[in-house]
Design a protein around this motif. Structure first.
Motif, PDB file in Angstrom:
ATOM      1  N   TYR A 153       0.832  -1.202   0.000  1.00 31.83           N
ATOM      2  CA  TYR A 153       0.000   0.000   0.000  1.00 31.83           C
ATOM      3  C   TYR A 153       0.866   1.251   0.000  1.00 31.83           C
ATOM      4  O   TYR A 153       0.624   2.192  -0.769  1.00 31.83           O
ATOM      5  CB  TYR A 153      -0.925  -0.002   1.218  1.00 31.83           C
ATOM      6  N   TRP A 154       1.898   1.291   0.854  1.00 27.87           N
ATOM      7  CA  TRP A 154       2.734   2.487   0.932  1.00 27.87           C
ATOM      8  C   TRP A 154       3.581   2.645  -0.326  1.00 27.87           C
ATOM      9  O   TRP A 154       3.879   3.766  -0.745  1.00 27.87           O
ATOM     10  CB  TRP A 154       3.617   2.424   2.182  1.00 27.87           C
ATOM     11  N   THR A 155       3.955   1.536  -0.944  1.00 29.61           N
ATOM     12  CA  THR A 155       4.658   1.615  -2.228  1.00 29.61           C
ATOM     13  C   THR A 155       3.749   2.221  -3.298  1.00 29.61           C
ATOM     14  O   THR A 155       4.172   3.085  -4.083  1.00 29.61           O
ATOM     15  CB  THR A 155       5.122   0.214  -2.673  1.00 29.61           C
ATOM     16  N   ALA A 156       2.489   1.771  -3.316  1.00 31.77           N
ATOM     17  CA  ALA A 156       1.535   2.312  -4.281  1.00 31.77           C
ATOM     18  C   ALA A 156       1.267   3.787  -4.029  1.00 31.77           C
ATOM     19  O   ALA A 156       1.178   4.591  -4.971  1.00 31.77           O
ATOM     20  CB  ALA A 156       0.222   1.522  -4.220  1.00 31.77           C
ATOM     21  N   LEU A 157       1.153   4.166  -2.748  1.00 35.85           N
ATOM     22  CA  LEU A 157       0.911   5.566  -2.404  1.00 35.85           C
ATOM     23  C   LEU A 157       2.077   6.443  -2.858  1.00 35.85           C
ATOM     24  O   LEU A 157       1.877   7.532  -3.420  1.00 35.85           O
ATOM     25  CB  LEU A 157       0.704   5.692  -0.894  1.00 35.85           C
ATOM     26  N   THR A 158       3.303   5.968  -2.624  1.00 34.12           N
ATOM     27  CA  THR A 158       4.491   6.709  -3.078  1.00 34.12           C
ATOM     28  C   THR A 158       4.506   6.833  -4.592  1.00 34.12           C
ATOM     29  O   THR A 158       4.852   7.887  -5.140  1.00 34.12           O
ATOM     30  CB  THR A 158       5.766   5.999  -2.590  1.00 34.12           C
ATOM     31  N   ALA A 159       4.116   5.771  -5.283  1.00 38.73           N
ATOM     32  CA  ALA A 159       4.103   5.794  -6.750  1.00 38.73           C
ATOM     33  C   ALA A 159       3.086   6.795  -7.284  1.00 38.73           C
ATOM     34  O   ALA A 159       3.349   7.502  -8.262  1.00 38.73           O
ATOM     35  CB  ALA A 159       3.794   4.392  -7.280  1.00 38.73           C
ATOM     36  N   VAL A 160       1.917   6.871  -6.623  1.00 41.46           N
ATOM     37  CA  VAL A 160       0.885   7.811  -7.072  1.00 41.46           C
ATOM     38  C   VAL A 160       1.381   9.247  -6.974  1.00 41.46           C
ATOM     39  O   VAL A 160       1.306  10.031  -7.932  1.00 41.46           O
ATOM     40  CB  VAL A 160      -0.408   7.632  -6.247  1.00 41.46           C
ATOM     41  N   PHE A 161       1.891   9.617  -5.804  1.00 39.08           N
ATOM     42  CA  PHE A 161       2.359  10.998  -5.637  1.00 39.08           C
ATOM     43  C   PHE A 161       3.616  11.262  -6.466  1.00 39.08           C
ATOM     44  O   PHE A 161       3.797  12.358  -7.006  1.00 39.08           O
ATOM     45  CB  PHE A 161       2.638  11.285  -4.158  1.00 39.08           C
ATOM     46  N   GLY A 162       4.466  10.261  -6.583  1.00 38.29           N
ATOM     47  CA  GLY A 162       5.702  10.453  -7.345  1.00 38.29           C
ATOM     48  C   GLY A 162       5.460  10.641  -8.828  1.00 38.29           C
ATOM     49  O   GLY A 162       6.128  11.466  -9.469  1.00 38.29           O
ATOM     50  N   THR A 163       4.510   9.904  -9.386  1.00 40.35           N
ATOM     51  CA  THR A 163       4.262  10.022 -10.825  1.00 40.35           C
ATOM     52  C   THR A 163       3.370  11.211 -11.158  1.00 40.35           C
ATOM     53  O   THR A 163       3.305  11.638 -12.301  1.00 40.35           O
ATOM     54  CB  THR A 163       3.625   8.726 -11.368  1.00 40.35           C
ATOM     55  N   THR A 164       2.672  11.766 -10.154  1.00 42.24           N
ATOM     56  CA  THR A 164       1.816  12.929 -10.392  1.00 42.24           C
ATOM     57  C   THR A 164       2.586  14.230 -10.201  1.00 42.24           C
ATOM     58  O   THR A 164       2.513  15.144 -11.034  1.00 42.24           O
ATOM     59  CB  THR A 164       0.600  12.906  -9.439  1.00 42.24           C
ATOM     60  N   ILE A 165       3.321  14.327  -9.113  1.00 43.41           N
ATOM     61  CA  ILE A 165       4.087  15.541  -8.816  1.00 43.41           C
ATOM     62  C   ILE A 165       5.542  15.266  -9.199  1.00 43.41           C
ATOM     63  O   ILE A 165       6.405  15.030  -8.351  1.00 43.41           O
ATOM     64  CB  ILE A 165       3.941  15.924  -7.330  1.00 43.41           C
ATOM     65  N   SER A 166       5.804  15.244 -10.496  1.00 39.33           N
ATOM     66  CA  SER A 166       7.110  14.846 -11.016  1.00 39.33           C
ATOM     67  C   SER A 166       8.042  16.051 -11.105  1.00 39.33           C
ATOM     68  O   SER A 166       7.638  17.108 -11.594  1.00 39.33           O
ATOM     69  CB  SER A 166       6.952  14.214 -12.401  1.00 39.33           C
ATOM     70  N   PRO A 167       9.296  15.902 -10.695  1.00 36.48           N
ATOM     71  CA  PRO A 167      10.215  17.050 -10.698  1.00 36.48           C
ATOM     72  C   PRO A 167      10.506  17.599 -12.085  1.00 36.48           C
ATOM     73  O   PRO A 167      10.716  18.803 -12.242  1.00 36.48           O
ATOM     74  CB  PRO A 167      11.482  16.497 -10.033  1.00 36.48           C
ATOM     75  N   TYR A 168      10.516  16.733 -13.108  1.00 36.02           N
ATOM     76  CA  TYR A 168      10.840  17.247 -14.441  1.00 36.02           C
ATOM     77  C   TYR A 168       9.795  18.246 -14.925  1.00 36.02           C
ATOM     78  O   TYR A 168      10.110  19.152 -15.703  1.00 36.02           O
ATOM     79  CB  TYR A 168      10.985  16.101 -15.441  1.00 36.02           C
ATOM     80  N   LEU A 169       8.563  18.096 -14.453  1.00 34.52           N
ATOM     81  CA  LEU A 169       7.509  19.010 -14.884  1.00 34.52           C
ATOM     82  C   LEU A 169       7.777  20.434 -14.422  1.00 34.52           C
ATOM     83  O   LEU A 169       7.513  21.397 -15.145  1.00 34.52           O
ATOM     84  CB  LEU A 169       6.150  18.549 -14.355  1.00 34.52           C
ATOM     85  N   PHE A 170       8.309  20.583 -13.222  1.00 34.00           N
ATOM     86  CA  PHE A 170       8.540  21.928 -12.686  1.00 34.00           C
ATOM     87  C   PHE A 170       9.661  22.629 -13.457  1.00 34.00           C
ATOM     88  O   PHE A 170       9.536  23.798 -13.828  1.00 34.00           O
ATOM     89  CB  PHE A 170       8.888  21.835 -11.199  1.00 34.00           C
ATOM     90  N   PHE A 171      10.738  21.908 -13.698  1.00 32.55           N
ATOM     91  CA  PHE A 171      11.835  22.479 -14.476  1.00 32.55           C
ATOM     92  C   PHE A 171      11.382  22.761 -15.903  1.00 32.55           C
ATOM     93  O   PHE A 171      11.727  23.792 -16.485  1.00 32.55           O
ATOM     94  CB  PHE A 171      13.033  21.521 -14.476  1.00 32.55           C
ATOM     95  N   TRP A 172      10.602  21.834 -16.466  1.00 29.31           N
ATOM     96  CA  TRP A 172      10.133  22.017 -17.843  1.00 29.31           C
ATOM     97  C   TRP A 172       9.170  23.196 -17.929  1.00 29.31           C
ATOM     98  O   TRP A 172       9.249  23.995 -18.863  1.00 29.31           O
ATOM     99  CB  TRP A 172       9.460  20.721 -18.317  1.00 29.31           C
ATOM    100  N   GLN A 173       8.265  23.308 -16.970  1.00 25.97           N
ATOM    101  CA  GLN A 173       7.295  24.406 -16.999  1.00 25.97           C
ATOM    102  C   GLN A 173       8.003  25.753 -17.014  1.00 25.97           C
ATOM    103  O   GLN A 173       7.695  26.633 -17.828  1.00 25.97           O
ATOM    104  CB  GLN A 173       6.377  24.326 -15.782  1.00 25.97           C
ATOM    105  N   ALA A 174       8.974  25.946 -16.128  1.00 22.57           N
ATOM    106  CA  ALA A 174       9.708  27.211 -16.086  1.00 22.57           C
ATOM    107  C   ALA A 174      10.487  27.441 -17.369  1.00 22.57           C
ATOM    108  O   ALA A 174      10.500  28.558 -17.914  1.00 22.57           O
ATOM    109  CB  ALA A 174      10.652  27.208 -14.888  1.00 22.57           C
ATOM    110  N   SER A 175      11.114  26.401 -17.886  1.00 26.52           N
ATOM    111  CA  SER A 175      11.917  26.545 -19.110  1.00 26.52           C
ATOM    112  C   SER A 175      11.046  26.855 -20.324  1.00 26.52           C
ATOM    113  O   SER A 175      11.427  27.659 -21.175  1.00 26.52           O
ATOM    114  CB  SER A 175      12.722  25.263 -19.355  1.00 26.52           C
ATOM    115  N   VAL A 176       9.876  26.232 -20.403  1.00 22.11           N
ATOM    116  CA  VAL A 176       8.978  26.505 -21.533  1.00 22.11           C
ATOM    117  C   VAL A 176       8.457  27.932 -21.475  1.00 22.11           C
ATOM    118  O   VAL A 176       8.319  28.600 -22.509  1.00 22.11           O
ATOM    119  CB  VAL A 176       7.819  25.482 -21.558  1.00 22.11           C
TER     120      VAL A 176
END
Length: 250
Positions: free
Chosen positions: A204-227
């Motif tokens: 369960y905790w592995t699945a919970l980590t996967a949900v938040f990790g794949t939704t709030i992804s670090p590359y998106l933040f860097f990409w958003q600012a760069s775009v």
């Protein structure tokens, strides 16, 4: 002749009355850019594969995570967009300006590792999905998708590539179509969304980590600012908002 002239005038008046609506729609569609592209990118193949596996394992029990992950993602995405639009450089550039190399390089190193793993998961999921659809070797499809992505990013001018990315976001309507076509039990869905069901187990905790990790992804933040920075540089009269604050309302 008088009737034809009257009919033509009515048609012209009708077209003219429709033009403001069409022009507003055209302006709105042209304004859609970095936000919709990066937002759609969060529905990446690795995310879909993760959610599908979690749904198969836990059913609707983890739907409540949406109430937390979506607001967090939206707020952080907007903060990242403002960082790029105000300063004229991306997140990495701002870290370099304000922090030491001892902080910058480990952060970029961690980002690189996360991005490579995420990219590999995305390409692998795309290859596996195509294999399910038409058969054949998933590894070959994965390599092909990678080559196409690299060629598109390197060979195409930014403005043209951004337009292609914008049009590909139309695929998100598949979600709406699926929700309308597929029959699902409403009560379990509502219970899973608004009443957290927590199980103290490793899976369960592995699945919970996967949900938040794949939704709030670090590359998106860097990409958003760069775009945002790329969009500002591509526009002939736009400047970073710290130099041209009057452009902020637009």
């Amino acid at each position: 002749m008088a009737k034809e002239a009257s009919s033509g005038a009515r048609r012209a008046a009708s077209e003219k009355s429709r033009r403001p609506w069409l022009s507003r729609l055209s302006i709105y569609l042209k304004a859609l850019g970095p936000g919709i592209v990066t937002g759609a990118a969060d529905d990446d193949p690795s995310g879909i594969a993760t959610y599908s596996q979690i749904g198969a394992q836990f059913g609707f029990a983890l739907l409540w995570t949406m109430l937390f992950s979506y607001p967090l993602m939206a707020v952080i995405q907007e903060i990242s967009a403002w960082i790029g639009r105000v300063t004229g450089v991306g997140i990495a550039g701002n870290i370099r300006r304000h922090y030491s190399a001892g902080i910058l390089y480990p952060l970029i190193g961690l980002l690189l590792i996360a991005n490579v793993i995420n990219l590999g998961a995305d390409l692998g999921a795309m290859g596996s999905a195509l294999q399910l659809a038409i058969g054949g070797p998933a590894l070959l499809y994965t390599v092909g998708f990678g080559v196409i992505s690299v060629i598109g990013a390197v060979a195409l001018p930014y403005k043209q590539y951004a337009e292609y990315l914008k049009w590909t976001t139309l695929v998100l309507f598949v979600y709406a179509a699926t929700a309308l076509i597929v029959k699902f039990p409403l009560i379990p869905v509502m219970l899973g969304t608004f009443i957290p069901s927590i199980t103290f187990s490793n899976s369960y905790w592995t699945a919970l980590t996967a949900v938040f990790g794949t939704t709030i992804s670090p590359y998106l933040f860097f990409w958003q600012a760069s775009v945002e920075v790329e969009e500002q540089r591509a526009a002939p009269h736009e400047k970073p908002l710290k130099h041209a604050p009057r452009q902020a309302p637009a």
